[in-house]
Design a protein around this motif. Sequence first.
Motif, PDB file in Angstrom:
ATOM      1  N   GLY A 109       0.823  -1.221   0.000  1.00 38.86           N
ATOM      2  CA  GLY A 109       0.000   0.000   0.000  1.00 38.86           C
ATOM      3  C   GLY A 109       0.850   1.262   0.000  1.00 38.86           C
ATOM      4  N   GLY A 110       1.911   1.279   0.836  1.00 37.06           N
ATOM      5  CA  GLY A 110       2.784   2.454   0.899  1.00 37.06           C
ATOM      6  C   GLY A 110       3.519   2.696  -0.407  1.00 37.06           C
ATOM      7  N   GLN A 111       3.946   1.600  -1.040  1.00 37.28           N
ATOM      8  CA  GLN A 111       4.636   1.723  -2.336  1.00 37.28           C
ATOM      9  C   GLN A 111       3.685   2.242  -3.415  1.00 37.28           C
ATOM     10  N   LYS A 112       2.455   1.727  -3.404  1.00 35.47           N
ATOM     11  CA  LYS A 112       1.458   2.201  -4.394  1.00 35.47           C
ATOM     12  C   LYS A 112       1.201   3.701  -4.214  1.00 35.47           C
ATOM     13  N   MET A 121      -5.261   4.612   4.621  1.00 37.57           N
ATOM     14  CA  MET A 121      -5.473   3.181   4.378  1.00 37.57           C
ATOM     15  C   MET A 121      -4.193   2.358   4.521  1.00 37.57           C
ATOM     16  N   LEU A 122      -3.144   2.980   5.083  1.00 36.70           N
ATOM     17  CA  LEU A 122      -1.845   2.314   5.140  1.00 36.70           C
ATOM     18  C   LEU A 122      -1.497   1.864   6.557  1.00 36.70           C
ATOM     19  N   ASP A 123      -0.587   0.884   6.629  1.00 33.55           N
ATOM     20  CA  ASP A 123      -0.079   0.461   7.939  1.00 33.55           C
ATOM     21  C   ASP A 123       1.003   1.462   8.384  1.00 33.55           C
ATOM     22  N   PRO A 124       1.477   1.377   9.653  1.00 33.04           N
ATOM     23  CA  PRO A 124       2.446   2.369  10.144  1.00 33.04           C
ATOM     24  C   PRO A 124       3.701   2.507   9.272  1.00 33.04           C
ATOM     25  N   ASN A 125       4.218   1.389   8.741  1.00 32.27           N
ATOM     26  CA  ASN A 125       5.405   1.482   7.880  1.00 32.27           C
ATOM     27  C   ASN A 125       5.097   2.219   6.586  1.00 32.27           C
ATOM     28  N   GLY A 126       3.941   1.904   5.999  1.00 26.78           N
ATOM     29  CA  GLY A 126       3.516   2.587   4.770  1.00 26.78           C
ATOM     30  C   GLY A 126       3.343   4.081   5.000  1.00 26.78           C
ATOM     31  N   ARG A 127       2.786   4.431   6.174  1.00 28.18           N
ATOM     32  CA  ARG A 127       2.591   5.845   6.513  1.00 28.18           C
ATOM     33  C   ARG A 127       3.935   6.565   6.576  1.00 28.18           C
ATOM     34  N   LYS A 128       4.909   5.916   7.231  1.00 28.80           N
ATOM     35  CA  LYS A 128       6.246   6.540   7.355  1.00 28.80           C
ATOM     36  C   LYS A 128       6.882   6.739   5.984  1.00 28.80           C
ATOM     37  N   GLU A 129       6.766   5.732   5.108  1.00 30.29           N
ATOM     38  CA  GLU A 129       7.337   5.811   3.754  1.00 30.29           C
ATOM     39  C   GLU A 129       6.788   7.025   3.007  1.00 30.29           C
ATOM     40  N   VAL A 130       5.459   7.177   3.078  1.00 28.44           N
ATOM     41  CA  VAL A 130       4.801   8.248   2.317  1.00 28.44           C
ATOM     42  C   VAL A 130       5.187   9.612   2.878  1.00 28.44           C
ATOM     43  N   ILE A 131       5.164   9.759   4.207  1.00 24.35           N
ATOM     44  CA  ILE A 131       5.502  11.050   4.816  1.00 24.35           C
ATOM     45  C   ILE A 131       6.969  11.402   4.545  1.00 24.35           C
TER      46      ILE A 131
END
Length: 288
Positions: free
Chosen positions: A150-153, A177-187
């Motif tokens: 999800g974070g990569q998408k 809609m992302l998990d904590p790791n995905g959230r960190k990646e995006v931010i």
Amino acid sequence: MAIVETKNLIFEYIRRDEEGNVEGITRAVDDVNLTINQGDFIAILGHNGSGKSTLAKHINAIHYPTEGTVWVDGKDTSEDANLWDIRQEAGMVFQNPDNQIIGQVVEEDVGFGPENLGIPTEEIWQRVEESLKAVGMYEFRKYSPNKLSGGQKQRVSIAGVIAMHPKCIVLDEPTAMLDPNGRKEVIRAVRALNDVEEITIILITHYMEEIIYANKVFVMDKGKIAMEGTPKEIFSQVDKLKSLRLDVPQVTLLAHELRKSGLSIPAGILTYKELVASLTAIRRRKGH
């Protein structure tokens, strides 16, 4: 120079019955005035129904004001002749990356926007490469989006917006809609765009941890701006944030409780590092 400005902005949703008669009117944005300068990192906070996403959709001319005016890079969003320019200047990233990804391969998806703008093929590939590198997704350029997390998408969605060379990117709850790791990646990707590319960022969120990197925060409630200031100024008002039904980061809450118990900790602690530094300073003053 203001990239986004709203003056006395009001937006009302009109509900109609099956015959088309007006059943009710909901005022979602109520007399909002704000100025966002080129290069700013702005966070707009608020609980569900506060009007923050409705406000975001005005910046990309998805909604038009019921009353008042919105200017993007000096252009009035309610004038049809400006629509194409405004949507190039202000890119939009939504909650669900699956709604924005249409290509079968990552690099094709990122190139879709510039292709629609009539950019020459050679420049499109150059933009695709730059954009994917900017969000740390270049090594995935040949992948199918279905194989991504999800974070990569979401980072691919952001790359697709960057490839259109906007001055401003509006992110409407991009990590919801992302998990904590995905959230960190995006931010992390969003912060880099602001720091390195100097793209104006407008982040709509209800995750308090995401706003500590912003240089200005607007808190919305019932369609109005209830608070505005730097993250430190906002987080210094824990009780007010709670009254607006917003969560406060654990570290800010802990520091707030320690202050109330008599420890001389500064207001508006944003990170554990700051809290540890404050507690260490207190220990030194006491000679321990």
